[in-house]
Motif scaffolding. Structure first.
Motif, PDB file in Angstrom:
ATOM      1  N   ARG A 136       0.635  -1.369   0.043  1.00  0.00           N
ATOM      2  CA  ARG A 136      -0.095   0.206  -0.058  1.00  0.00           C
ATOM      3  C   ARG A 136       0.671   1.344  -0.252  1.00  0.00           C
ATOM      4  NH1 ARG A 136      -4.725   2.824  -0.689  1.00  0.00           N
ATOM      5  NH2 ARG A 136      -4.988   4.319   0.982  1.00  0.00           N
ATOM      6  N   GLN A 168       1.497   5.014   0.543  1.00  0.00           N
ATOM      7  CA  GLN A 168       0.491   6.275   1.234  1.00  0.00           C
ATOM      8  C   GLN A 168       1.500   6.971   2.086  1.00  0.00           C
ATOM      9  OE1 GLN A 168      -3.077   8.076   1.868  1.00  0.00           O
ATOM     10  NE2 GLN A 168      -2.327   6.344   0.686  1.00  0.00           N
ATOM     11  N   GLY A 169       1.780   8.501   1.653  1.00  0.00           N
ATOM     12  CA  GLY A 169       2.532   9.487   2.350  1.00  0.00           C
ATOM     13  C   GLY A 169       3.918   9.347   1.984  1.00  0.00           C
ATOM     14  N   ARG A 170       4.439  10.199   2.861  1.00  0.00           N
ATOM     15  CA  ARG A 170       5.866  10.236   2.535  1.00  0.00           C
ATOM     16  C   ARG A 170       6.604  10.179   3.978  1.00  0.00           C
ATOM     17  NH1 ARG A 170       2.777  12.454  -0.511  1.00  0.00           N
ATOM     18  NH2 ARG A 170       2.912  11.975  -2.846  1.00  0.00           N
ATOM     19  N   ALA A 196       6.592  16.830  -0.915  1.00  0.00           N
ATOM     20  CA  ALA A 196       5.333  16.512  -1.640  1.00  0.00           C
ATOM     21  C   ALA A 196       5.407  16.116  -3.051  1.00  0.00           C
ATOM     22  CB  ALA A 196       4.350  17.772  -1.578  1.00  0.00           C
ATOM     23  N   ALA A 197       6.434  16.379  -3.793  1.00  0.00           N
ATOM     24  CA  ALA A 197       6.432  16.005  -5.288  1.00  0.00           C
ATOM     25  C   ALA A 197       7.088  14.779  -5.267  1.00  0.00           C
ATOM     26  CB  ALA A 197       7.448  17.181  -6.049  1.00  0.00           C
ATOM     27  N   GLN A 238       4.951   8.570  -3.473  1.00  0.00           N
ATOM     28  CA  GLN A 238       4.380   7.897  -2.311  1.00  0.00           C
ATOM     29  C   GLN A 238       5.339   6.669  -1.981  1.00  0.00           C
ATOM     30  OE1 GLN A 238       0.442   7.169  -2.000  1.00  0.00           O
ATOM     31  NE2 GLN A 238      -0.110   9.231  -1.597  1.00  0.00           N
ATOM     32  N   GLN A 247      -5.535  -1.672  12.372  1.00  0.00           N
ATOM     33  CA  GLN A 247      -5.060  -0.079  12.270  1.00  0.00           C
ATOM     34  C   GLN A 247      -3.982  -0.008  10.975  1.00  0.00           C
ATOM     35  OE1 GLN A 247      -6.402   1.723  14.674  1.00  0.00           O
ATOM     36  NE2 GLN A 247      -5.031   3.743  14.010  1.00  0.00           N
ATOM     37  N   TYR A 271      -9.715   0.304   5.465  1.00  0.00           N
ATOM     38  CA  TYR A 271      -9.909  -0.946   4.682  1.00  0.00           C
ATOM     39  C   TYR A 271     -10.244  -1.876   5.816  1.00  0.00           C
ATOM     40  CZ  TYR A 271      -9.317   1.746   0.387  1.00  0.00           C
ATOM     41  OH  TYR A 271      -9.057   2.676  -0.757  1.00  0.00           O
ATOM     42  N   THR A 314     -13.397  -2.850   7.139  1.00  0.00           N
ATOM     43  CA  THR A 314     -14.485  -3.224   6.275  1.00  0.00           C
ATOM     44  C   THR A 314     -14.325  -5.073   6.074  1.00  0.00           C
ATOM     45  OG1 THR A 314     -13.099  -3.090   4.079  1.00  0.00           O
ATOM     46  CG2 THR A 314     -14.300  -1.318   4.695  1.00  0.00           C
ATOM     47  N   GLU A 350      -9.648   9.807  -0.904  1.00  0.00           N
ATOM     48  CA  GLU A 350      -9.574   9.010  -2.045  1.00  0.00           C
ATOM     49  C   GLU A 350      -9.186   7.796  -1.863  1.00  0.00           C
ATOM     50  OE1 GLU A 350      -8.189  11.914  -4.944  1.00  0.00           O
ATOM     51  OE2 GLU A 350      -9.233  13.514  -4.455  1.00  0.00           O
ATOM     52  N   PRO A 351      -9.359   6.897  -2.758  1.00  0.00           N
ATOM     53  CA  PRO A 351      -8.947   5.444  -2.736  1.00  0.00           C
ATOM     54  C   PRO A 351      -7.174   5.350  -2.555  1.00  0.00           C
ATOM     55  CG  PRO A 351     -10.633   5.610  -4.321  1.00  0.00           C
ATOM     56  CD  PRO A 351     -10.398   7.180  -3.915  1.00  0.00           C
ATOM     57  N   GLN A 352      -6.458   6.499  -3.207  1.00  0.00           N
ATOM     58  CA  GLN A 352      -5.344   6.364  -3.386  1.00  0.00           C
ATOM     59  C   GLN A 352      -4.831   7.437  -2.267  1.00  0.00           C
ATOM     60  OE1 GLN A 352      -6.789   8.085  -5.271  1.00  0.00           O
ATOM     61  NE2 GLN A 352      -5.781   9.981  -5.064  1.00  0.00           N
ATOM     62  N   ALA A 353      -5.575   8.304  -1.479  1.00  0.00           N
ATOM     63  CA  ALA A 353      -4.920   9.230  -0.517  1.00  0.00           C
ATOM     64  C   ALA A 353      -6.228   9.323   0.474  1.00  0.00           C
ATOM     65  CB  ALA A 353      -5.312  10.711  -1.520  1.00  0.00           C
ATOM     66  N   GLY A 354      -5.552   8.433   1.488  1.00  0.00           N
ATOM     67  CA  GLY A 354      -6.300   8.300   2.888  1.00  0.00           C
ATOM     68  C   GLY A 354      -5.740   9.437   3.883  1.00  0.00           C
ATOM     69  N   SER A 399      -2.984  10.544   3.509  1.00  0.00           N
ATOM     70  CA  SER A 399      -1.972  11.410   2.893  1.00  0.00           C
ATOM     71  C   SER A 399      -2.926  12.392   1.858  1.00  0.00           C
ATOM     72  CB  SER A 399      -1.191  10.591   1.941  1.00  0.00           C
ATOM     73  OG  SER A 399      -0.336  11.415   1.138  1.00  0.00           O
ATOM     74  N   SER A 441      -2.365  15.184   0.686  1.00  0.00           N
ATOM     75  CA  SER A 441      -1.501  15.845  -0.386  1.00  0.00           C
ATOM     76  C   SER A 441      -1.520  15.233  -1.716  1.00  0.00           C
ATOM     77  CB  SER A 441      -0.107  16.005  -0.099  1.00  0.00           C
ATOM     78  OG  SER A 441       0.690  14.681   0.066  1.00  0.00           O
ATOM     79  N   ASP A 442      -2.082  14.030  -1.851  1.00  0.00           N
ATOM     80  CA  ASP A 442      -2.270  13.281  -2.913  1.00  0.00           C
ATOM     81  C   ASP A 442      -3.677  13.113  -3.426  1.00  0.00           C
ATOM     82  OD1 ASP A 442       0.646  11.801  -3.323  1.00  0.00           O
ATOM     83  OD2 ASP A 442       0.114  11.314  -1.241  1.00  0.00           O
ATOM     84  N   MET A 450     -13.452   8.505  -1.194  1.00  0.00           N
ATOM     85  CA  MET A 450     -13.561   7.254  -0.649  1.00  0.00           C
ATOM     86  C   MET A 450     -13.973   7.645   0.931  1.00  0.00           C
ATOM     87  SD  MET A 450     -13.428   4.191  -0.815  1.00  0.00           S
ATOM     88  CE  MET A 450     -13.285   2.364  -0.082  1.00  0.00           C
ATOM     89  N   TRP A 451     -14.693   6.720   1.904  1.00  0.00           N
ATOM     90  CA  TRP A 451     -14.853   6.807   3.112  1.00  0.00           C
ATOM     91  C   TRP A 451     -15.914   7.769   3.360  1.00  0.00           C
ATOM     92  CZ3 TRP A 451     -13.561   2.250   4.133  1.00  0.00           C
ATOM     93  CH2 TRP A 451     -12.243   1.781   3.628  1.00  0.00           C
ATOM     94  N   PRO A 491       1.534  19.821  -6.603  1.00  0.00           N
ATOM     95  CA  PRO A 491       1.776  18.717  -5.338  1.00  0.00           C
ATOM     96  C   PRO A 491       1.637  19.465  -4.071  1.00  0.00           C
ATOM     97  CG  PRO A 491       3.879  19.203  -6.984  1.00  0.00           C
ATOM     98  CD  PRO A 491       2.964  20.467  -7.187  1.00  0.00           C
ATOM     99  N   GLY A 492       1.209  18.386  -2.993  1.00  0.00           N
ATOM    100  CA  GLY A 492       1.366  18.715  -1.994  1.00  0.00           C
ATOM    101  C   GLY A 492      -0.079  19.368  -1.684  1.00  0.00           C
ATOM    102  N   ASN A 515     -19.472   0.985   1.428  1.00  0.00           N
ATOM    103  CA  ASN A 515     -18.584   0.115   2.456  1.00  0.00           C
ATOM    104  C   ASN A 515     -19.116  -0.787   3.229  1.00  0.00           C
ATOM    105  OD1 ASN A 515     -16.081   0.968   1.094  1.00  0.00           O
ATOM    106  ND2 ASN A 515     -16.527   2.860   1.967  1.00  0.00           N
ATOM    107  N   ILE A 548      -9.434   5.088  13.914  1.00  0.00           N
ATOM    108  CA  ILE A 548      -9.229   5.149  12.439  1.00  0.00           C
ATOM    109  C   ILE A 548      -9.441   6.594  11.655  1.00  0.00           C
ATOM    110  CG2 ILE A 548      -9.247   4.107  10.075  1.00  0.00           C
ATOM    111  CD1 ILE A 548      -9.789   1.450  11.642  1.00  0.00           C
ATOM    112  N   THR A 565      -5.763   8.900  11.996  1.00  0.00           N
ATOM    113  CA  THR A 565      -5.459   7.677  12.675  1.00  0.00           C
ATOM    114  C   THR A 565      -4.848   8.066  13.842  1.00  0.00           C
ATOM    115  OG1 THR A 565      -3.375   7.189  11.574  1.00  0.00           O
ATOM    116  CG2 THR A 565      -5.343   6.363  10.767  1.00  0.00           C
TER     117      THR A 565
END
Lengths: 616, 616
Positions: free
Chosen positions: A347, A349-351, A360-361, A364, A440, A445, A448, B161-165, B167, B169-170, B198-199, B228-229, B262, B465, B469
């Motif tokens: 997965r 996510q984040g940096r 930020a650029a 992930q 956690q 996800y 669910t 979003e699905p790819q940005a939970g 995070s 900035s994404d 998402m969520w 970005p960011g 969900n 969560i 989190t």
């Protein structure tokens, strides 16, 4: 990712199970035969259990008015399990067994618990049959136990009643002699039972041809009164369907009726039932064949062992069951660890936070690159792999008790007495915490039903309750086990722990751990004395659960240090690094927790015990 | 058993909320008007929420292809809530509000969270409308916020979003100006949005006439690229159905489509959705009225505030939401406490252990008479009532920030910044533990769906969560909040804690607690410095969660000591005894836990952070 390398390491590098082959009982075995058993179980678990774990959660057992319906997958899985021969793995060759060490049997069963604890393997059936092998007559063994080992029939243990859960002395099921010739039944003294049994796992289903209930009940005295307390409890075989002395079904149903299915929060693949014995739903003809004794005359049951000694017989089964519960909790923890490790590796996510802040650029990173995710993974590893080591150590003690030299066997027996409450309680608490960490790591996800971890968490919550709650285990430990035989069990355990400390202190990397463990052991010892300083059970046991928690963490620190010594001796590899890190985690993050738990025990803190009911 | 006496004590005896009436904004209020609000909410929660909490768990929301179907009970409950006026309780009189202090509003909402967190009240809708009142134009307030306060429409927050939970900035949802005259729309600069969210709680339902989504999206630069960011994030109002400047539905649906519901482990009464914005399912005509811009041109959204400042606006809503999550977790803990207390008072089981052993012939006692059950009850009380005190204290800070004198208001703002991560995280961890203890007290019954406690436990698991989190809260606390404004927030908090210590040290009964708290405060301070001693965020933040846990326990010890001082000043009564015992419990059983947590922070332990991925 596979469980197998961890199992192999613990069995071979740590416990050296191969050495058991030097004993006569296991002389035909070798690393190869052990591996073959593990291979088979790993495969069946992967093919027949794991793919259906969610299915059995969503397709709960239901009663169609006549039968309890379970998914086809459960039938298939349990059939494959029985066909593997695992139900009789530990038995003698001459009754079809493999004479496998219990340590290897327990390790092999771990694969099923991890794949689907809810589908279940043979824990209760094997425990039931083992009890009969220890306490039954030759015919009871042949008719009931052997048909359980073959998988033709399954077994239950019927202890609790709606009004008697933890308090077995309040069992109210009655057993009265069935006619004047009741003692002459070849299957054992024949009684009629009436009563209700609650929380009976696998109490009704169509998975096997018959179900062998082992039932605790009281035989009334001459005035028809039940003896108070546990002294009055006897043990009976009550088959769902009546059988003859050849083990053939007579075609007659015994008067055991399903009164209800419990709808649980988890562990839904296994039926859990309320059973009525002798309520008259399936009336049974009188023993002498002369028509009915009247509807509701009772379910037919055959006495096992002596009257009034039922609980002692049952404890034989309960100790195995407690280790089994500990192993189930452990493997749920392991399942969550593996699932969340897989997720964390994939997965993005984040940096990471670095001295330069976040870029930020930049792309992930995968979440396993975040320190807190690593912390949650390493915690799970230290809980689940540590618990597995403890359970296999206890299993090894069972082998020692059964096949060791007399003194070693007796030591093993006593160590097992002391360790059983920990083997049952510790994984049920900490591998549940591991499952929560697995959720956690998955974030939303994990909450669910699209991911497996929430089910592991729900399934695991039962383990602190069944086969003796945390509170019961704690009273057993502090009120009985550390005192028995003048504290010899505790002294034995301290001796083993000190052995490990002595070896560890010589390895510079482990000196800190060794000292910390020595200090913890002293604290536990001093606290045990302080708890009983006034010889007042009310004061001593007021904080039995915090004592259990501290004792458990100390035992696990010892197990981890001992495992680390074995890892240290191995060749450098990522898994060696991981084991050493998990041990370090336990010493840095976990062992220091015992201070807070022991403090209230040492001071015999009565803040809770003394509080008046109306103040809550 | 009622929650009310606890609420009354905390509001009146401890926080003295009546004194707020001396402020102009609350001048019309009195103890009587506060009580009337609490009475109403207590009644609606009892009648419209509590009886249906299990029903909404079993009748999960489902999509019939066109609409999301929720049980009638949810419609009835939310209608009653809206009719009570609680949605606009804190608003000005001139827009129909009650000008109620937030402290009283939060307390009144606690009844709903306890009765059925899953049915929900108005947390998101009110938060959404409050954000618009702070950052929207006059027309945005009138059209959107006022229709939310009235209950006619409801609101959401669309961040993930699905790819940005975690995070944000994404975020990849794009918003492009809708035609050359996009800036002239009276509802705000008009954009077209495309993306997946998402969520989203309450993202689709028929409970209200319309749904006002507040959506984070990025406006592409001249080359069509997203910044970005988080700097590139803007905020938009995206109504489910389009409306005119009078707040009337135009009859046209906006292009917001449900992509999926969900299926959660708990909190099932509230829909949780994946929403597609601008995928073309409900194409919207062009702004100038001249036919479609082409299917998939995007969902219509109106900019709120300045472009690129969306996250700052959203944080306004997120801080309220975080306190709301803390309160939800708290009240689930309270619900479990009350349920298990009731059960413990009525369930007979076992006999107490006394110096004379157990008398099996004696009648069973109720389980509240067992020390370990009392321990589990007192733990729950100390977690849930302590957390409630903390949440109400934070609510009181909100009032201070909004209506206090300038310096006091600024202090309140800063204290809130430091305490928000604790108000969100502490109850979500410890009131979940409380729920587990509530199950444990129920034994096997607690694990079934025949009792409410397993649902509380499942519902509560979400709170660690959502809305950031545990890991995010911990980074926020140790990475930002204790450092901000040169550590002024931490210093302010220390000052408040020291005030309490100074008062407590004068009461002989509390001297030990006061010293222990003083020591804990020093340890937290020293550990904060030690964590940052190398000024390396990787090292400082490696153990941010253990820091959060220790910080939280220290804050709760302070809250309990302060509450105990208020209890001590009250007349003798069972509830006074209970509060003093809960405080004592916290100091004896809980506060000592911080040592283990702080140790790894202080030593900047990198056992986890440094472990290579292949070693897990």
């Amino acid at each position: 990712m596979s469980l197998r390398p961890t199992i192999d390491f613990l069995l071979n590098d740590w416990l050296s199970v191969e050495r058991l082959n030097q004993r006569e009982r296991f002389a035909d075995h070798s690393r190869e035969t052990f591996d073959a058993v593990l291979d088979t179980c790993e495969r069946i678990a992967r093919e027949k259990y794991a793919p259906f774990n969610r299915l059995v959660d969503t397709q709960e057992p239901h009663f169609d008015g006549e039968k309890v319906i379970l998914p086809q997958a459960t039938h298939d899985a349990q059939k494959a399990y029985a066909e593997s021969g695992m139900l009789s793995a530990a038995q003698d060759y001459d009754i079809g067994g493999m004479q496998l060490p219990y340590t290897v049997e327990a390790a092999a069963n771990a694969f099923f618990a991890m794949a689907s604890v809810s589908i279940g393997s043979g824990l209760l059936t094997v425990g039931n049959a083992n009890l009969l092998m220890a306490h039954g007559t030759d015919l009871q063994k042949r008719v009931f136990a052997l048909n359980e080992f073959s998988g033709r029939w399954s077994g239950t243990m019927c202890l609790s009643e709606p009004q008697a859960g933890s308090s077995l002395s309040d069992v109210a099921t009655r057993a009265v002699p069935d006619g004047s010739d009741f003692e002459s039944d070849p299957l054992g003294p024949r009684y009629r039972l009436k009563g209700n049994k609650m929380w009976i796992s696998a109490g009704e289903h169509e998975l096997t041809e018959n179900i062998v209930h082992l039932v605790l009940a009281k035989i009334p005295d001459a005035e028809g009164k039940l003896v108070p307390g546990t002294r009055g409890i006897s043990l009976f075989i009550v088959p769902k369907k009546l059988v003859d002395t050849d083990g053939k079904l007579t075609g007659e149903r015994n008067d055991v009726a399903l009164a209800g299915l419990n709808h649980k929060c988890g562990w839904r693949g296994t039926t859990n039932t309320l059973l009525n014995f002798g309520e008259g739903k399936y009336p049974v003809r009188g023993a002498s064949g002369g028509g009915l004794d009247g509807a509701g005359a009772g379910a037919v049951g055959y006495l096992v062992g002596q009257p009034g000694r039922g609980l002692q017989c049952m404890f034989h089964m309960m100790n195995e069951a407690r280790i089994g519960v500990g192993m189930a909790a452990t493997m749920l923890g392991m399942a969550g660890y593996h699932a969340s490790l897989e997720y964390a590796k994939n997965r993005p996510q984040g940096r990471p936070v670095t001295s330069g802040g976040k870029d930020a650029a930049a792309p992930q990173v995968r979440i396993i690159e975040h320190a807190d995710v690593k912390r949650m993974l390493l915690a799970q590893k230290s809980y689940a792999e540590g618990a597995l080591a403890l359970e296999l150590y206890c299993a090894r003690l069972v082998d020692e008790q059964h096949t060791g030299a007399p003194e070693a066997a007796d030591d093993a027996r006593l160590l097992l007495e002391v360790l059983t409450p920990i083997a049952k309680s510790w994984p049920s608490e900490w591998c549940l915490e591991a499952n929560s960490l697995a959720i956690q790591i998955h974030g939303g996800y994990g909450y669910t039903r699209d991911f497996p971890v929430e089910q592991y968490w729900r399934d695991n919550r039962l383990n602190m309750i069944h086969e003796g709650t945390h509170g019961i285990q704690a009273m057993d430990l502090l009120g009985r086990k550390v005192l028995m035989e003048n504290g010899k069990g505790l002294a034995l355990l301290a001796g083993r722990i000190n052995d490990t400390i002595q070896r560890a202190i010589q390895v510079p990397e482990f000196a800190g751990h060794a000292n910390a463990l020595g200090k913890a052991l002293q604290d536990v010892g001093a606290t045990t004395k302080a708890a009983w300083a006034t010889a007042n059970p009310t004061e001593a046991l007021a904080n039995a659960v915090p004592y259990l928690q501290a004792f458990g963490h100390t035992v696990l620190a010892w197990v981890w240090l001992d495992v680390a010594l074995a890892a240290h001796a191995a060749q450098d590899s990522p898994s060696r690094t991981g084991r050493l890190a998990a041990a370090r985690f336990f010493f840095h993050y976990e062992l220091p927790k015992i201070g807070a738990w022991l403090q209230v025990v040492r001071t015999r803190d009565l803040t809770c015990a003394d509080l008046a009911e109306d103040a809550f």
